[in-house]
Structures are given as C-alpha cells and as structure tokens.
Design a protein around this motif. Structure first.
Motif, PDB file in Angstrom:
ATOM      1  N   GLU A 168       0.828  -1.199   0.000  1.00  0.00           N
ATOM      2  CA  GLU A 168       0.000   0.000   0.000  1.00  0.00           C
ATOM      3  C   GLU A 168       0.869   1.257   0.000  1.00  0.00           C
ATOM      4  O   GLU A 168       0.583   2.229  -0.701  1.00  0.00           O
ATOM      5  CB  GLU A 168      -0.923  -0.024   1.221  1.00  0.00           C
ATOM      6  N   TYR A 169       1.946   1.222   0.809  1.00  0.00           N
ATOM      7  CA  TYR A 169       2.816   2.401   0.895  1.00  0.00           C
ATOM      8  C   TYR A 169       3.594   2.634  -0.407  1.00  0.00           C
ATOM      9  O   TYR A 169       3.938   3.773  -0.735  1.00  0.00           O
ATOM     10  CB  TYR A 169       3.793   2.254   2.065  1.00  0.00           C
ATOM     11  N   ARG A 170       3.897   1.557  -1.120  1.00  0.00           N
ATOM     12  CA  ARG A 170       4.656   1.719  -2.369  1.00  0.00           C
ATOM     13  C   ARG A 170       3.878   2.560  -3.376  1.00  0.00           C
ATOM     14  O   ARG A 170       4.477   3.237  -4.215  1.00  0.00           O
ATOM     15  CB  ARG A 170       4.984   0.344  -2.959  1.00  0.00           C
ATOM     16  N   THR A 171       2.555   2.512  -3.285  1.00  0.00           N
ATOM     17  CA  THR A 171       1.757   3.321  -4.197  1.00  0.00           C
ATOM     18  C   THR A 171       1.954   4.818  -3.958  1.00  0.00           C
ATOM     19  O   THR A 171       1.686   5.636  -4.834  1.00  0.00           O
ATOM     20  CB  THR A 171       0.267   2.984  -4.047  1.00  0.00           C
ATOM     21  N   ALA A 172       2.422   5.175  -2.752  1.00  0.00           N
ATOM     22  CA  ALA A 172       2.666   6.585  -2.412  1.00  0.00           C
ATOM     23  C   ALA A 172       4.145   6.940  -2.496  1.00  0.00           C
ATOM     24  O   ALA A 172       4.553   8.027  -2.079  1.00  0.00           O
ATOM     25  CB  ALA A 172       2.145   6.885  -1.010  1.00  0.00           C
ATOM     26  N   GLY A 173       4.977   6.015  -2.971  1.00  0.00           N
ATOM     27  CA  GLY A 173       6.404   6.284  -3.118  1.00  0.00           C
ATOM     28  C   GLY A 173       7.212   5.971  -1.879  1.00  0.00           C
ATOM     29  O   GLY A 173       8.382   6.358  -1.789  1.00  0.00           O
ATOM     30  N   VAL A 174       6.615   5.271  -0.917  1.00  0.00           N
ATOM     31  CA  VAL A 174       7.315   4.918   0.317  1.00  0.00           C
ATOM     32  C   VAL A 174       7.674   3.442   0.275  1.00  0.00           C
ATOM     33  O   VAL A 174       6.820   2.597  -0.003  1.00  0.00           O
ATOM     34  CB  VAL A 174       6.438   5.206   1.558  1.00  0.00           C
ATOM     35  N   THR A 175       8.948   3.150   0.515  1.00  0.00           N
ATOM     36  CA  THR A 175       9.395   1.760   0.548  1.00  0.00           C
ATOM     37  C   THR A 175       9.865   1.412   1.949  1.00  0.00           C
ATOM     38  O   THR A 175      10.246   2.285   2.727  1.00  0.00           O
ATOM     39  CB  THR A 175      10.546   1.524  -0.452  1.00  0.00           C
ATOM     40  N   GLY A 210      12.746  -3.714   6.373  1.00  0.00           N
ATOM     41  CA  GLY A 210      12.659  -4.066   7.786  1.00  0.00           C
ATOM     42  C   GLY A 210      11.822  -3.037   8.529  1.00  0.00           C
ATOM     43  O   GLY A 210      10.673  -2.793   8.204  1.00  0.00           O
ATOM     44  N   LYS A 211      12.424  -2.395   9.505  1.00  0.00           N
ATOM     45  CA  LYS A 211      11.734  -1.356  10.271  1.00  0.00           C
ATOM     46  C   LYS A 211      12.017   0.043   9.728  1.00  0.00           C
ATOM     47  O   LYS A 211      11.512   1.034  10.265  1.00  0.00           O
ATOM     48  CB  LYS A 211      12.176  -1.410  11.748  1.00  0.00           C
ATOM     49  N   ASP A 212      12.826   0.141   8.695  1.00  0.00           N
ATOM     50  CA  ASP A 212      13.199   1.443   8.127  1.00  0.00           C
ATOM     51  C   ASP A 212      12.278   1.808   6.968  1.00  0.00           C
ATOM     52  O   ASP A 212      11.879   0.946   6.176  1.00  0.00           O
ATOM     53  CB  ASP A 212      14.652   1.415   7.638  1.00  0.00           C
ATOM     54  N   TYR A 213      11.969   3.108   6.864  1.00  0.00           N
ATOM     55  CA  TYR A 213      11.131   3.638   5.786  1.00  0.00           C
ATOM     56  C   TYR A 213      11.987   4.571   4.915  1.00  0.00           C
ATOM     57  O   TYR A 213      12.826   5.323   5.446  1.00  0.00           O
ATOM     58  CB  TYR A 213       9.946   4.421   6.351  1.00  0.00           C
ATOM     59  N   TYR A 214      11.773   4.528   3.606  1.00  0.00           N
ATOM     60  CA  TYR A 214      12.503   5.382   2.671  1.00  0.00           C
ATOM     61  C   TYR A 214      11.490   6.123   1.803  1.00  0.00           C
ATOM     62  O   TYR A 214      10.488   5.552   1.358  1.00  0.00           O
ATOM     63  CB  TYR A 214      13.432   4.551   1.789  1.00  0.00           C
ATOM     64  N   TYR A 215      11.819   7.387   1.551  1.00  0.00           N
ATOM     65  CA  TYR A 215      10.957   8.213   0.693  1.00  0.00           C
ATOM     66  C   TYR A 215      11.850   9.019  -0.248  1.00  0.00           C
ATOM     67  O   TYR A 215      12.704   9.794   0.227  1.00  0.00           O
ATOM     68  CB  TYR A 215      10.093   9.150   1.537  1.00  0.00           C
ATOM     69  N   GLU A 216      11.652   8.784  -1.540  1.00  0.00           N
ATOM     70  CA  GLU A 216      12.473   9.440  -2.561  1.00  0.00           C
ATOM     71  C   GLU A 216      13.960   9.224  -2.300  1.00  0.00           C
ATOM     72  O   GLU A 216      14.783  10.126  -2.390  1.00  0.00           O
ATOM     73  CB  GLU A 216      12.153  10.935  -2.614  1.00  0.00           C
ATOM     74  N   GLY A 217      14.300   7.972  -1.885  1.00  0.00           N
ATOM     75  CA  GLY A 217      15.691   7.594  -1.677  1.00  0.00           C
ATOM     76  C   GLY A 217      16.286   8.059  -0.363  1.00  0.00           C
ATOM     77  O   GLY A 217      17.470   7.832  -0.114  1.00  0.00           O
ATOM     78  N   ILE A 275       7.938  12.489   7.135  1.00  0.00           N
ATOM     79  CA  ILE A 275       6.827  12.458   6.183  1.00  0.00           C
ATOM     80  C   ILE A 275       5.578  11.911   6.855  1.00  0.00           C
ATOM     81  O   ILE A 275       5.648  11.248   7.896  1.00  0.00           O
ATOM     82  CB  ILE A 275       7.160  11.602   4.945  1.00  0.00           C
ATOM     83  N   LYS A 276       4.432  12.198   6.217  1.00  0.00           N
ATOM     84  CA  LYS A 276       3.174  11.626   6.673  1.00  0.00           C
ATOM     85  C   LYS A 276       2.353  11.198   5.467  1.00  0.00           C
ATOM     86  O   LYS A 276       2.459  11.778   4.387  1.00  0.00           O
ATOM     87  CB  LYS A 276       2.396  12.618   7.542  1.00  0.00           C
ATOM     88  N   ILE A 277       1.561  10.173   5.680  1.00  0.00           N
ATOM     89  CA  ILE A 277       0.712   9.624   4.631  1.00  0.00           C
ATOM     90  C   ILE A 277      -0.612  10.393   4.585  1.00  0.00           C
ATOM     91  O   ILE A 277      -1.181  10.722   5.635  1.00  0.00           O
ATOM     92  CB  ILE A 277       0.447   8.131   4.869  1.00  0.00           C
ATOM     93  N   THR A 316      -3.701   8.636  -0.816  1.00  0.00           N
ATOM     94  CA  THR A 316      -3.658   9.524  -1.976  1.00  0.00           C
ATOM     95  C   THR A 316      -2.258  10.073  -2.230  1.00  0.00           C
ATOM     96  O   THR A 316      -1.999  10.670  -3.264  1.00  0.00           O
ATOM     97  CB  THR A 316      -4.624  10.696  -1.791  1.00  0.00           C
ATOM     98  N   GLY A 317      -1.340   9.882  -1.250  1.00  0.00           N
ATOM     99  CA  GLY A 317       0.024  10.354  -1.433  1.00  0.00           C
ATOM    100  C   GLY A 317       0.758  10.468  -0.127  1.00  0.00           C
ATOM    101  O   GLY A 317       0.266  10.090   0.938  1.00  0.00           O
ATOM    102  N   ALA A 318       1.983  11.011  -0.196  1.00  0.00           N
ATOM    103  CA  ALA A 318       2.819  11.239   0.988  1.00  0.00           C
ATOM    104  C   ALA A 318       3.420  12.631   0.887  1.00  0.00           C
ATOM    105  O   ALA A 318       3.815  13.073  -0.201  1.00  0.00           O
ATOM    106  CB  ALA A 318       3.922  10.185   1.083  1.00  0.00           C
TER     107      ALA A 318
END
Length: 614
Positions: A537-544, A547-554, A582-584, A593-595
C-alpha cells in the motif's frame, strides 16, 4: 485447624486490608506525593504478610478470639449429656424421656457423621495443601528465571568498545557504585535491562546508541542496581507464592512492578534535573523502537517494561518537580499511619489461641455453653432449656439467606474480600447470580474472582457470564471464568474466537490450553501478512520499507506518520538516523492519496502530544 496456618491466614487477611487501603488511596496520592514513596511503602505491607508478629491486643486478635469462641460454643451445644443418675433420687418423667431420646443417636446422625469427620480431617490438614502449592509455585518461578537467563546468556556478547566502558565506569562512580558492572549486548532482548544478583550486567539490544541516550540508559539501570530492585522483585515473588490464594497479593505484585519503574524515573530525574525530562522521555521512546524476541522476566529490571505503561510514564516525567516541605510532612504522616495501621490490624497470636475456650475446658463454661451440668448438682429441665437458644432461632432457610445477604452487602461495601467470600458461599443460586451481576456491573474484578470460585461445580452461572463477558469484550472477567471450564469447553470457545477474529480472547484461551507457542506462531503470521499488505500500500505513495526502516524518494525517514480517518488507528515509526519527516495522506474512504513532508510545527506538535498523558 493448625494454629500455624491460622496465624498465616491472619497475616494474609491483615496484609489484604493494607493492600486495599493503599490501592484505594492511590487515586488521589498518584500525582500528589513522591513516586519513590509509593514504591517503598509496599515494604510495610510485605513485612506484614511475611512476619508473624504483632501486639497482643489487635483487631484480628479480637476477631479470631470471637470466632473461635462462637465455634467452640456451637460445637459444645450438641454435646449436652443427660444428668447423672444419683442413687436415691428419681428424675422427673419428662426429663427421663428426654435423656433416653438424647442417648440414642438417630439414623440421620449416623449418616452425617462420616462427612463431618472428613471435613474435620481436611480442616486439620489444609495447611499441607497450602504449603505444597506454595513450594510448587516458587520452584516454577525459579525454573522460569533460570530458563530466561540461559536464553540471555546464549546470545550475550561482552562490549569491547573502550569508550562505552569508560562512560559506564564514570557513571557508576558518580552513582557511588564500587562493584564492577558488566556491559553486554544481546539482540534478543526488547529493551535495555539489568540482570544478576551478585554479578550485575547491563544488557543492551545493540551498541548503536546515541551518547546522550546511552548516559540515560546506564543511569536508569545503575539506579535499579543501587536500590536493589532485583532483590525487591524476588521478595515480592516469594510473598506471592506464599499467599497464592489471596487475589489482593497478586494485585499488589502488579502495582509494585508499575511503581518500580515510576520511582526509578523519578530518582533519575532528581539527578539529571527536570530540564532534561524531555530528552529522557525521548530515550524511553527510542528504547521501544527495537523489539526483540524475548520478553523480560521477573528476575530482571528494564528500561521500558511495556508499551501500555510508557505513555503514563512519559506524562509523569514531564510533570516531575521537586518535593515541597508540605509534601515531605504529608509523606512522613502517611508513613506513620500505614505502620500504625499494620500494627493495629495485627495477627492471630498464640496468646489469642491460649485464651480461647476449647473442648478441653468446657467444664469451665456455663451450662448454656458446655451442655454439661456441674457435678452433684441438679437443675430443672425448664431452667436448663432457658439457657439454651430458642428452638426456632435462625431455623428457617429464609432467615439464613437474609442474614448471609446482609453480611455480603456489608462486607462488600467495607471492601473486606475474605469476609465477603465467606458470606457469598452461604447464598443460594439466585442470590449468587444477583451478586455476580452486581460485581460485573461495578467492574469489581477481585470480588468477582472470589465469588466465581465459590460457585458449585454444576452451576450454569460461569457459562452465562462467559457469554456476557465475551459479548461485552470484558477480557478480565472472561479470563476468570475460563478457570471454571474444561478442556473441551475451552476449545469450543477458541474456535469461536478464531472464527470471530477476536485476538484478545484468543490469547486468553491459548494460554489456558497451554498452547502459547501456537498463538505466537499465529500472531507472527498475522503480522507478516499485515506488514506485506501495508508495504504494498505504501509503495503506491512512493514509500518503501526495509525491515523497520522507511525510505521516501531515496532518503531514510526520521518520523513516519500514517493516521487513519477518525484517528482510530495510526502507524508511527521513529528512526533517529533518518533525515526527513513524512506523513501519509488518506481520503475519507481510508485510501492513500500520497505522501508529504511534515512541517516543523507538525513535528513539534506530535512530540508534545506523545508527552501529554491526556
């Protein structure tokens, strides 16, 4: 009943009264008096529960004397014997007939006698049941602790970083600790903890800890060591094992565990100053980010006991302030009141037992109590009957039920659980059902638990209230009622909970069936499925996710926030190594709808809300 066991029961009852008093007083004491006092005052209760000493004249001493006297009188009344037949004197015809009737036992008396003998035998040896159960529980706790320590040692790695060891040494020296403290790492633990009675060791989930956080963690665990909290914990466990039948002692154990962490936080803040409260609170939050496989045990003291208590601890940290003279005077006065209260309640003493009449001295009692006429003395039959209770006194079942009901209400209002337990056992099924419904409505878990244990084995009330508790999602009451269920009934309830997807009740039922490993596997499977669905679900907003780490736009995310519509559920992840916040964004239908990046104001407001206990 064994005199030693009577003394022990009186210790449990007097300790229970003190526990009730402190728990009831907690509501207005919590934010008005030192948390450290709220922790150490339980030592007075523990001493009352463990030491069989008290003044000769005390509340329990007088109560037990009155009860023993009443029991002795009741036992002596049936023993009334016919007057001796003195030669030369002829008793009245009516009296002769009465004596002949009394001298020949009825058929019903002969049938009841074996059951009375069994009851007496059980009463005389009930202390053996108590002792065996206490030893079993103590051995079980020791075994669990040994198993926990084996798991900890299996993954333990000593820290070789000289910088960290120097910081630990300096902190120990500043805390006045001369004994060397080991520092080790074990990725299996869920929070920093202190283990070891004679060879203390601070165990960290990892060494990748910021300098300030490391200082606070070490100071927290050193404070636990300096206060001998591990010894205190084991003293509590021994007390729980000895008083295993007293539900108030189990409530006390839970309350002391909570008070331990609150008081340690207060002790740490008194050293570092209230100006550092926010940083210390952030250290607690960071400590909860790393979740290991093994939960902490009764033999260890931790930085973060559990998530449920974390918010309350953070609120207490932010409200911390020094004590005024008025609070110190109040503390001294309350301490004196608790000590005097423990002394006034007292215990059943050997002096009380010696002063209580028994079967060996019934000849010293009046006729109405012993039922035996003095030697060489005659009394008219009507005069002897005048000394005895009327034949119709408390004879009807209705009157007995009325008295038992009045006593139950009186003891419940007074908060006397042991006396309420006795009165409840004398009620009929209809009255017991009414009381269970009242206790359930009042949310009185301790009294409800005691009442359920008094129900007849064939009673349908546990099944009825189990349905009610399940429908109302009252897990505490449902857990109590599962003790009345057999294995087959537990499995039926488990199938129902699995079908309904009710995780809280599944946990209770798996535990009762001793299948915690199955529940853990099921939970792990659910979490993996949830994480997989959430990551997609998060990948659709550009968030990968990694593990426990989140990445946004690298970029590695510092604060990740995802609030569902209505604020009914949210995801919050904090990684100190991250560089962006960041927030969803979701629509009214809960679809992403985005991040977007969070502003500094939003970040500050989030941290402030986390610290606010409201």
């Amino acid at each position: 009943m064994n005199t030693v066991f009577k003394i022990f029961l009186s210790m449990s009852f007097s300790g229970g009264l003190l526990i009730l008093t402190l728990l009831l007083g907690k509501r207005w004491l919590k934010d008005k008096i030192s948390r450290q006092w709220q922790y150490y005052i339980w030592l007075v209760v523990i001493l009352r529960l463990l030491l069989p000493f008290g003044p000769e004249v005390s509340l329990l001493g007088k109560t037990y004397q009155a009860v023993d006297w009443a029991v002795t009188r009741a036992d002596a009344l049936p023993a009334r014997q016919p007057a001796p037949n003195i030669p030369g004197d002829a008793p009245a015809a009516g009296l002769e007939q009465k004596n002949e009737y009394a001298s020949s036992p009825s058929e019903s008396d002969t049938d009841v006698r074996p059951f009375q003998d069994i009851a007496v035998l059980l009463a005389e040896h009930i202390w053996l049941i108590w002792l065996v159960a206490a030893l079993f529980l103590l051995i079980r706790k020791v075994t669990i602790y040994q198993g926990f320590m084996r798991y900890i040692r299996a993954g333990l790695t000593p820290v070789s970083d000289m910088e960290l060891l120097d910081r630990l040494s300096i902190a120990a020296e500043q805390s006045g600790i001369k004994r060397p403290i080991e520092l080790c790492v074990n990725p299996l633990v869920s929070s920093p903890l202190l283990t070891g009675f004679f060879h203390p060791c601070i165990v960290l989930p990892g060494t990748d800890v910021p300098e300030k956080d490391f200082s606070y963690i070490v100071l927290h665990e050193l404070t636990h060591y300096k206060r001998r909290d591990i010894f205190f914990k084991w003293l509590i466990q021994v007390t729980v094992c000895l008083h295993w039948f007293n539900p108030l002692v189990h409530l006390m154990s839970s309350e002391i565990t909570r008070a331990c962490e609150f008081s340690c936080d207060e002790a740490v803040l008194s050293k570092i100053g209230s100006c550092n409260a926010q940083d210390y609170g952030k250290t607690l939050l960071d400590a909860m980010a790393a979740i290991g496989k093994y939960k902490e045990n009764i033999g260890a003291v931790t930085l973060s006991e559990n998530k449920q208590m974390l918010k309350e601890r953070l609120g207490a940290i932010m409200k911390f302030k020094g004590q005024s003279k008025a609070v110190k005077l109040l503390t001294a006065a309350l301490t004196l009141c608790v000590v005097l209260g423990a002394s006034f309640v007292g215990v059943y003493s050997t002096v009380t037992a010696a002063n209580t009449p028994n079967a060996t001295n019934t000849e010293k009692l009046p006729l109405a109590q012993s039922g035996v006429l003095p030697e060489n003395e005659w009394q008219d039959d009507s005069q002897a009957d005048d000394d005895l209770p009327p034949e119709n006194a408390i004879s009807s079942s209705y009157e007995k039920q009325y008295i038992a009901s009045m006593q139950a209400d009186q003891y419940y209002e007074a908060g006397s659980l042991p006396l309420f337990d006795i009165a409840f056992s004398q009620l009929d099924k209809g009255a017991q059902e009414s009381w269970l419904d009242r206790l359930y409505t009042d949310g009185s878990v301790a009294f409800f638990s005691a009442a359920v244990k008094r129900l007849d084995g064939n009673s349908s009330l546990p099944a009825d209230f189990a349905e009610k508790a399940y429908a109302d999602e009252q897990t505490a009451f449902f857990s109590i009622l599962t003790d009345c269920m057999g294995e087959a009934e537990l499995k039926l309830w488990l199938d129902r909970a699995l079908e309904d997807g009710n995780i809280a009740f599944q946990s209770i039922l798996f535990d009762k069936l001793q299948q915690n490993d199955v529940f853990d596997e099921l939970q792990e499977k659910r979490e993996k499925e949830l994480e997989k669905a959430q990551a997609a679900e998060y990948r659709t907003a550009g968030v990968t996710m990694n593990g426990k780490d989140y990445y946004y736009e690298g970029q590695l995310v510092n604060i990740f926030l995802d609030i569902r519509p209505g604020k009914s559920f949210y995801t919050l992840n904090m990684n100190p190594k991250g560089t962006v916040n960041i927030k969803i964004v979701r629509d009214a239908d809960n679809k992403i709808t985005g991040a977007i990046y969070m502003t500094e104001t939003e970040v500050a407001q989030l941290l402030e809300d986390m610290m606010d206990d409201d």
